[in-house]
Design a protein around this motif. Structure first.
Motif, short mmCIF file in Angstrom:
data_model
loop_
_atom_site.label_atom_id
_atom_site.label_comp_id
_atom_site.label_asym_id
_atom_site.label_seq_id
_atom_site.Cartn_x
_atom_site.Cartn_y
_atom_site.Cartn_z
N PHE A 101 0.84 -1.20 0.00
CA PHE A 101 0.00 0.00 0.00
C PHE A 101 0.87 1.25 0.00
N GLY A 102 1.88 1.26 0.86
CA GLY A 102 2.98 2.21 0.78
C GLY A 102 2.71 3.63 1.20
N ARG A 103 1.75 4.30 0.58
CA ARG A 103 1.67 5.76 0.76
C ARG A 103 1.22 6.16 2.15
N SER A 104 0.61 5.27 2.91
CA SER A 104 0.24 5.54 4.30
C SER A 104 0.01 4.21 4.99
N ALA A 105 -0.11 4.25 6.31
CA ALA A 105 -0.33 3.03 7.06
C ALA A 105 -1.68 2.41 6.70
N LEU A 106 -1.70 1.11 6.48
CA LEU A 106 -2.94 0.44 6.09
C LEU A 106 -4.01 0.58 7.16
N THR A 107 -3.61 0.50 8.43
CA THR A 107 -4.58 0.60 9.52
C THR A 107 -5.16 2.00 9.66
N SER A 108 -4.55 3.00 9.01
CA SER A 108 -5.09 4.36 9.10
C SER A 108 -6.26 4.58 8.16
N VAL A 109 -6.44 3.70 7.18
CA VAL A 109 -7.54 3.86 6.23
C VAL A 109 -8.60 2.77 6.39
N ALA A 110 -8.28 1.69 7.10
CA ALA A 110 -9.26 0.61 7.31
C ALA A 110 -10.03 0.91 8.59
N ALA A 111 -10.81 1.96 8.56
CA ALA A 111 -11.53 2.41 9.75
C ALA A 111 -12.93 1.80 9.78
N ASN A 112 -13.05 0.70 10.48
CA ASN A 112 -14.33 0.00 10.60
C ASN A 112 -14.40 -0.64 11.96
#
Length: 387
Positions: A101-112
């Motif tokens: 994913f690279g451009r940001s932390a994966l856990t920062s966008v998987a908000a559920n």
């Protein structure tokens, strides 16, 4: 059947079977994310729960094949080590997806919130596994009491997750959510997945394709388990190490291919749900190990090695749950801080497990030496008593 006795074949034939089967598993798993995404859209299933139930369940099929074949042939340690080992390896795969994913932390966008619940439930169940190993299994007919409790808890966890996914208890408000779970963004995310609405396959077609991919994964998983076991016998590697690394890595190929595909189509919650769901199914398969193993309950033979493997999976899950809670968008070498910590702790845990394997082998050699030293004495006869 002699034809299916992989140990009679040469090492290189088994290596070839291992590699080809792994390729088939990868090819089928890489297509699953798109199929499950389409099914969740048409069946109105949340992305997180679809990843947990459908994607996680299907990518667990190699573990089912490995567990049943290993335990049915009497190699219960390999079955248990495979289940616990792949639970940690799956979380490492999530860290690899973070790097992709690279451009940001994966856990920062998987908000559920559903992903958080799945992670916490997995931690609780892995904690129960650890307690079961330390306390000792209790036979309950053909199965163990702890494994029976675990299958009940796993079913309850799936039921709770299915209800929780529809409640919408909280939502991220900073606009960083890029997944298609939100109802207001479902149309846009469908365009990102590719194609116009009328060009998309029907639900029936998606189900058929999913079943075919699942069948390929199941058959290839069986070949992977048999060839890996044969490789371990021919190379002299211990069953514990093979169960944790070799078979665990190979049977995790569907997870790696599917979460990479999910990340590429921006289904981040589905990727996280895939890993948490697969680990949940792995725990439930301990009950299947009992059913197919002809000896004592499988967890009864688990020892320090298996307990450490379970604790390692629990810790790695906790790190990602912490990342999902904090949602810190900071990276180091294209990895979120949580993913980097997972890789570091997994490496340390793997070293500890390797040390435990050596200690176990040394202890067994000492026991065998002491037994062989006593055998000549056991053959001596006492002198006859004088009349």
């Amino acid at each position: 059947m002699a034809f299916l006795n992989f140990s009679e074949w040469s090492l290189w034939i088994n290596v070839a079977i291992f590699l080809v089967s792994g390729g088939c598993v990868w090819a089928a798993g890489s297509r699953l994310a798109g199929y499950i995404d389409g099914i969740s859209d048409q069946a109105k299933i949340g992305k997180g729960f679809a990843g947990m139930l459908l994607l996680g369940g299907i990518t667990s099929l190699p573990e089912i094949a490995t567990t049943t074949t290993a335990s049915f042939t009497g190699n219960a340690p390999l079955a248990i080590n495979n289940l616990l080992g792949t639970s940690s390896i799956n979380l490492v795969l999530l860290a690899i997806a973070d790097a992709i994913f690279g451009r940001s932390a994966l856990t920062s966008v998987a908000a559920n919130p559903g992903s958080l619940l799945q992670g916490v439930l997995g931690m609780i169940l892995m904690g129960v596994v650890t307690v079961a190993i330390i306390a000792g299994e209790v036979a309950l007919g053909p199965v163990g009491a702890w494994s029976s409790l675990l299958i009940i808890l796993c079913i309850g966890a799936l039921w709770l997750s299915s209800r929780y996914d529809r409640r919408h208890v909280w939502e991220a408000v900073d606009g960083k959510v890029e997944d298609g779970a939100s109802r207001t963004r479902s149309g846009e995310s469908n365009k990102q997945a590719g194609g116009k609405e009328e060009d998309k396959p029907s639900l029936r077609s998606l189900v058929i394709r999913t079943v075919i991919a699942a069948a390929i994964i199941l058959v290839s998983g069986f070949l992977l388990s048999q060839s890996a076991d044969a490789i371990s016998q021919k190379t002299g590697i211990g069953a514990s190490l093979v169960g944790l690394v070799l078979v665990g890595l190979a049977t995790s190929l569907p997870e790696l291919s599917s979460i990479v595909a999910a990340v590429r189509i921006r289904r981040y919650e589905m990727a996280v749900g895939d890993i948490f769901g697969t680990n949940l199914f792995n725990i439930s398969l301990l009950f299947l190990t009992d059913l197919t193993y002809s000896g004592d309950p499988a967890l009864e033979i688990a020892d320090t090695f298996e307990a450490v493997a379970a604790v390692l999976a629990l810790i790695l899950t906790g790190i990602f749950v912490l990342g999902l809670l904090e949602r810190r968008d900071r990276t180091i070498f294209r990895l979120g801080y949580d993913a980097a910590a997972v890789l570091a702790i997994f490496g340390a845990g793997l070293g500890l497990l390797y040390t435990l394997t050596d200690q176990s082998a040394t202890a067994k050699q000492g026991q065998q030496a002491s037994q062989s030293a006593r055998e000549p004495d056991s053959g001596k006869t006492e002198p006859a008593a004088p009349p």
